[in-house]
Design a protein around this motif. Structure first.
Motif, PDB file in Angstrom:
ATOM      1  N   ASN A  19      10.824  -5.716  46.223  1.00 17.51           N
ATOM      2  CA  ASN A  19       9.822  -4.926  46.932  1.00 17.51           C
ATOM      3  C   ASN A  19      10.517  -3.936  47.868  1.00 17.51           C
ATOM      4  O   ASN A  19      11.665  -4.111  48.264  1.00 17.51           O
ATOM      5  CB  ASN A  19       8.809  -5.813  47.675  1.00 17.51           C
ATOM      6  N   GLU A  20       9.814  -2.872  48.192  1.00 17.03           N
ATOM      7  CA  GLU A  20      10.370  -1.768  48.992  1.00 17.03           C
ATOM      8  C   GLU A  20      10.827  -2.234  50.371  1.00 17.03           C
ATOM      9  O   GLU A  20      11.855  -1.785  50.884  1.00 17.03           O
ATOM     10  CB  GLU A  20       9.333  -0.651  49.118  1.00 17.03           C
ATOM     11  N   GLU A  21      10.099  -3.152  50.980  1.00 15.60           N
ATOM     12  CA  GLU A  21      10.445  -3.643  52.314  1.00 15.60           C
ATOM     13  C   GLU A  21      11.810  -4.329  52.320  1.00 15.60           C
ATOM     14  O   GLU A  21      12.645  -4.075  53.181  1.00 15.60           O
ATOM     15  CB  GLU A  21       9.367  -4.612  52.808  1.00 15.60           C
ATOM     16  N   LYS A  25      15.329  -3.060  54.167  1.00 15.00           N
ATOM     17  CA  LYS A  25      15.987  -3.963  55.114  1.00 15.00           C
ATOM     18  C   LYS A  25      17.451  -4.191  54.723  1.00 15.00           C
ATOM     19  O   LYS A  25      18.343  -4.137  55.576  1.00 15.00           O
ATOM     20  CB  LYS A  25      15.236  -5.294  55.170  1.00 15.00           C
ATOM     21  N   VAL A  26      17.697  -4.420  53.446  1.00 11.37           N
ATOM     22  CA  VAL A  26      19.062  -4.658  52.970  1.00 11.37           C
ATOM     23  C   VAL A  26      19.909  -3.393  53.115  1.00 11.37           C
ATOM     24  O   VAL A  26      21.064  -3.461  53.542  1.00 11.37           O
ATOM     25  CB  VAL A  26      19.049  -5.181  51.519  1.00 11.37           C
ATOM     26  N   GLU A  27      19.356  -2.223  52.793  1.00  8.19           N
ATOM     27  CA  GLU A  27      20.105  -0.973  52.958  1.00  8.19           C
ATOM     28  C   GLU A  27      20.476  -0.742  54.420  1.00  8.19           C
ATOM     29  O   GLU A  27      21.594  -0.307  54.713  1.00  8.19           O
ATOM     30  CB  GLU A  27      19.290   0.211  52.430  1.00  8.19           C
ATOM     31  N   ARG A  28      19.575  -1.061  55.334  1.00  5.06           N
ATOM     32  CA  ARG A  28      19.895  -0.921  56.768  1.00  5.06           C
ATOM     33  C   ARG A  28      21.016  -1.876  57.168  1.00  5.06           C
ATOM     34  O   ARG A  28      21.951  -1.501  57.862  1.00  5.06           O
ATOM     35  CB  ARG A  28      18.656  -1.198  57.625  1.00  5.06           C
ATOM     36  N   GLU A  29      20.925  -3.127  56.701  1.00  2.00           N
ATOM     37  CA  GLU A  29      21.941  -4.119  57.056  1.00  2.00           C
ATOM     38  C   GLU A  29      23.312  -3.752  56.490  1.00  2.00           C
ATOM     39  O   GLU A  29      24.329  -3.894  57.164  1.00  2.00           O
ATOM     40  CB  GLU A  29      21.536  -5.508  56.570  1.00  2.00           C
ATOM     41  N   TYR A  38      19.675   2.333  40.452  1.00  2.00           N
ATOM     42  CA  TYR A  38      19.858   0.894  40.658  1.00  2.00           C
ATOM     43  C   TYR A  38      18.637   0.299  41.363  1.00  2.00           C
ATOM     44  O   TYR A  38      18.121  -0.741  40.957  1.00  2.00           O
ATOM     45  CB  TYR A  38      21.134   0.644  41.476  1.00  2.00           C
ATOM     46  N   SER A  39      18.153   0.980  42.394  1.00  2.95           N
ATOM     47  CA  SER A  39      16.974   0.498  43.127  1.00  2.95           C
ATOM     48  C   SER A  39      15.764   0.400  42.203  1.00  2.95           C
ATOM     49  O   SER A  39      15.027  -0.593  42.238  1.00  2.95           O
ATOM     50  CB  SER A  39      16.649   1.426  44.298  1.00  2.95           C
ATOM     51  N   ASN A  40      15.555   1.415  41.379  1.00  7.36           N
ATOM     52  CA  ASN A  40      14.420   1.402  40.447  1.00  7.36           C
ATOM     53  C   ASN A  40      14.529   0.266  39.443  1.00  7.36           C
ATOM     54  O   ASN A  40      13.540  -0.380  39.104  1.00  7.36           O
ATOM     55  CB  ASN A  40      14.293   2.737  39.723  1.00  7.36           C
ATOM     56  N   LEU A  41      15.747   0.022  38.949  1.00  7.66           N
ATOM     57  CA  LEU A  41      15.965  -1.088  38.019  1.00  7.66           C
ATOM     58  C   LEU A  41      15.660  -2.417  38.698  1.00  7.66           C
ATOM     59  O   LEU A  41      14.995  -3.281  38.128  1.00  7.66           O
ATOM     60  CB  LEU A  41      17.402  -1.060  37.497  1.00  7.66           C
ATOM     61  N   MET A  42      16.121  -2.596  39.940  1.00  8.59           N
ATOM     62  CA  MET A  42      15.888  -3.841  40.654  1.00  8.59           C
ATOM     63  C   MET A  42      14.397  -4.039  40.993  1.00  8.59           C
ATOM     64  O   MET A  42      13.930  -5.161  41.110  1.00  8.59           O
ATOM     65  CB  MET A  42      16.724  -3.906  41.934  1.00  8.59           C
ATOM     66  N   LYS A  43      13.656  -2.948  41.116  1.00  9.62           N
ATOM     67  CA  LYS A  43      12.212  -3.052  41.353  1.00  9.62           C
ATOM     68  C   LYS A  43      11.494  -3.582  40.112  1.00  9.62           C
ATOM     69  O   LYS A  43      10.443  -4.193  40.225  1.00  9.62           O
ATOM     70  CB  LYS A  43      11.633  -1.697  41.758  1.00  9.62           C
ATOM     71  N   ILE A  76      18.873  -8.150  44.651  1.00  9.69           N
ATOM     72  CA  ILE A  76      18.942  -7.779  46.063  1.00  9.69           C
ATOM     73  C   ILE A  76      18.024  -8.720  46.827  1.00  9.69           C
ATOM     74  O   ILE A  76      16.799  -8.658  46.679  1.00  9.69           O
ATOM     75  CB  ILE A  76      18.517  -6.316  46.275  1.00  9.69           C
ATOM     76  N   TYR A  77      18.605  -9.606  47.599  1.00 10.56           N
ATOM     77  CA  TYR A  77      17.866 -10.597  48.374  1.00 10.56           C
ATOM     78  C   TYR A  77      18.477 -10.697  49.758  1.00 10.56           C
ATOM     79  O   TYR A  77      19.658 -10.441  49.939  1.00 10.56           O
ATOM     80  CB  TYR A  77      17.924 -11.979  47.706  1.00 10.56           C
ATOM     81  N   GLU A  78      17.685 -11.133  50.696  1.00  9.85           N
ATOM     82  CA  GLU A  78      18.196 -11.326  52.052  1.00  9.85           C
ATOM     83  C   GLU A  78      19.045 -12.585  52.152  1.00  9.85           C
ATOM     84  O   GLU A  78      20.029 -12.612  52.869  1.00  9.85           O
ATOM     85  CB  GLU A  78      17.029 -11.404  53.031  1.00  9.85           C
ATOM     86  N   ASP A  79      18.684 -13.634  51.419  1.00  9.39           N
ATOM     87  CA  ASP A  79      19.401 -14.908  51.554  1.00  9.39           C
ATOM     88  C   ASP A  79      20.490 -15.110  50.521  1.00  9.39           C
ATOM     89  O   ASP A  79      21.414 -15.872  50.754  1.00  9.39           O
ATOM     90  CB  ASP A  79      18.423 -16.081  51.527  1.00  9.39           C
TER      91      ASP A  79
END
Length: 86
Positions: A19-21, A25-29, A38-43, A76-79
Motif C-alpha cells: 500500500n502507498e502508506e 514510510k519505508v522510503e522516508r526511513e 519497482y514500486s508499481n510491481l510491489m503494489k 517492502i515491509y516495515e518488520d
C-alpha cells in the motif's frame, strides 16, 4: 510473471500488494525514492520467488561471465523484507 513458493512456503513475502502508506514510510526511513517500476510491481505483488533464475548481462562478475542469478525480489515491509537487507 510466474512465481513459485520456496519449499512450500506461502508467507507474506510471496503474496499481496504494497500500500502507498507503507511505501512512503519505508522510503522516508531509507531516505531513498525507489524506482517507479519497482514500486508499481510491489503494489501488484509485494515480494516473490522467480521461476527464471538466470538473467543475461554484458557485465562480467565473479561467478559467471554472461549472467546473473536472481532467486527472489524482496517485498517492502516495515518488520521484514527489503528494509532488512540494508
Amino acid at each position: 510473471m510466474k512465481t513459485l513458493p520456496k519449499n512450500g512456503e506461502s508467507g507474506k513475502n510471496l503474496k499481496g500488494g504494497l500500500n502507498e502508506e507503507t511505501l512512503q514510510k519505508v522510503e522516508r526511513e531509507l531516505q531513498v525514492e525507489l524506482p517507479e517500476s519497482y514500486s508499481n510491481l510491489m503494489k501488484k505483488r509485494n515480494g516473490f520467488y522467480l521461476t527464471k533464475k538466470f538473467y543475461s548481462t554484458t557485465i562480467h562478475n565473479s561467478w559467471e561471465k554472461n549472467s546473473v542469478y536472481v532467486n527472489e525480489l524482496y517485498g517492502i515491509y516495515e518488520d521484514s523484507g527489503l528494509i532488512d537487507t540494508c
